[in-house]
Design a protein around this motif. Sequence first.
Motif, PDB file in Angstrom:
ATOM      1  N   ARG A  11      36.507  39.800  41.427  1.00  0.00           N
ATOM      2  CA  ARG A  11      36.725  38.905  40.297  1.00  0.00           C
ATOM      3  C   ARG A  11      35.721  37.762  40.409  1.00  0.00           C
ATOM      4  N   THR A  12      34.938  37.572  39.355  1.00  0.00           N
ATOM      5  CA  THR A  12      33.912  36.536  39.338  1.00  0.00           C
ATOM      6  C   THR A  12      34.241  35.516  38.260  1.00  0.00           C
ATOM      7  N   ILE A  13      34.151  34.253  38.604  1.00  0.00           N
ATOM      8  CA  ILE A  13      34.450  33.166  37.675  1.00  0.00           C
ATOM      9  C   ILE A  13      33.158  32.415  37.373  1.00  0.00           C
ATOM     10  N   TYR A  14      32.800  32.376  36.090  1.00  0.00           N
ATOM     11  CA  TYR A  14      31.609  31.650  35.654  1.00  0.00           C
ATOM     12  C   TYR A  14      32.050  30.370  34.943  1.00  0.00           C
TER      13      TYR A  14
ATOM     14  N   THR B 102      34.710  31.594  32.246  1.00  0.00           N
ATOM     15  CA  THR B 102      34.804  33.021  31.940  1.00  0.00           C
ATOM     16  C   THR B 102      35.040  33.801  33.225  1.00  0.00           C
ATOM     17  N   THR B 103      35.949  34.776  33.163  1.00  0.00           N
ATOM     18  CA  THR B 103      36.262  35.605  34.331  1.00  0.00           C
ATOM     19  C   THR B 103      35.915  37.059  34.038  1.00  0.00           C
ATOM     20  N   THR B 104      35.228  37.714  34.967  1.00  0.00           N
ATOM     21  CA  THR B 104      34.909  39.122  34.832  1.00  0.00           C
ATOM     22  C   THR B 104      35.470  39.896  36.023  1.00  0.00           C
ATOM     23  N   PHE B 105      35.759  41.171  35.799  1.00  0.00           N
ATOM     24  CA  PHE B 105      36.296  42.040  36.841  1.00  0.00           C
ATOM     25  C   PHE B 105      35.394  43.264  36.988  1.00  0.00           C
TER      26      PHE B 105
ATOM     27  N   GLU C 281      36.821  27.694  42.931  1.00  0.00           N
ATOM     28  CA  GLU C 281      36.746  29.124  43.233  1.00  0.00           C
ATOM     29  C   GLU C 281      35.714  29.805  42.344  1.00  0.00           C
ATOM     30  N   ALA C 282      34.894  30.670  42.943  1.00  0.00           N
ATOM     31  CA  ALA C 282      33.846  31.374  42.203  1.00  0.00           C
ATOM     32  C   ALA C 282      34.035  32.881  42.234  1.00  0.00           C
ATOM     33  N   ILE C 283      34.498  33.430  43.371  1.00  0.00           N
ATOM     34  CA  ILE C 283      34.699  34.875  43.482  1.00  0.00           C
ATOM     35  C   ILE C 283      35.948  35.152  44.307  1.00  0.00           C
TER      36      ILE C 283
END
Length: 245
Positions: free
Chosen positions: A51-54, A61-64, A222-224
């Motif tokens: 999980r990456t948080i931009y 924005t969060t991507t998986f 938190e970033a990842i």
Amino acid sequence: MVHPMKYEQLVNETSAKKLLQDHPLLLAAAKFLYGDNVPLTSSLVLKSHLRTIYRSENRCTTTFSQLWCFYEFPEFGRWDYGSRPVGISLLRPFEIYNRNVVFYRSRKRLKPFQTDPDKVLESIRRRMWCVVSCFVFPLLVTDCEVKDLSPHSLQIRNSFGDRFQLIFDPKTNQLLEVSTERFGGFSSLEKRSPFTIKVLKTKQLEAVILPSILKGFWGLQEAIRIRIKSVTIGKLLKPAMFASL
């Protein structure tokens, strides 16, 4: 459906290396994870959910994705990103660290006009050291300078001059976090920012204890988050895995 975390250790005569670091705190941290059977190898393969948080000024924005990491530490690293849309994992190489070169996506060399290659190379190398250090054993077979900061913290300096601070649990000697400074995050490539990888959770598997969730932070944000699904230690990784096409 929740799948159990998998673990495999394949250390043999071809992958075993000589113990280079005999610092008592590092050895104690390794024994907390592996008992008396500490693997002496530089090979580590992780299969994870990422999980990456931009973050920008007014947006988050969060991507998986799926993330498979291949390390022949400290010379080589490869990160395959992908998804599993129909039950089959679809991954492809996105980043490859090959000593002094970084390859992106279709294994193309990072070009100077795209960004600053030296800063990107340094940032990826420092990220790799933070993550791999959480498993401790690769540090035991790596030539680096170890300095005591306190009874429960160390500083490690590698051959590139990168510095990392390791903090351990005073009661168990478990490695809790690894921190450094990297380009990226808040300032992109303008200046280095504090970066930390924390061991959020561990899992008992057979006779070992392994990190199962890692969290990465830029400063305090938190970033990842890396949820590890499979760990393989000592697998023979061929040089072609880390080469350009």
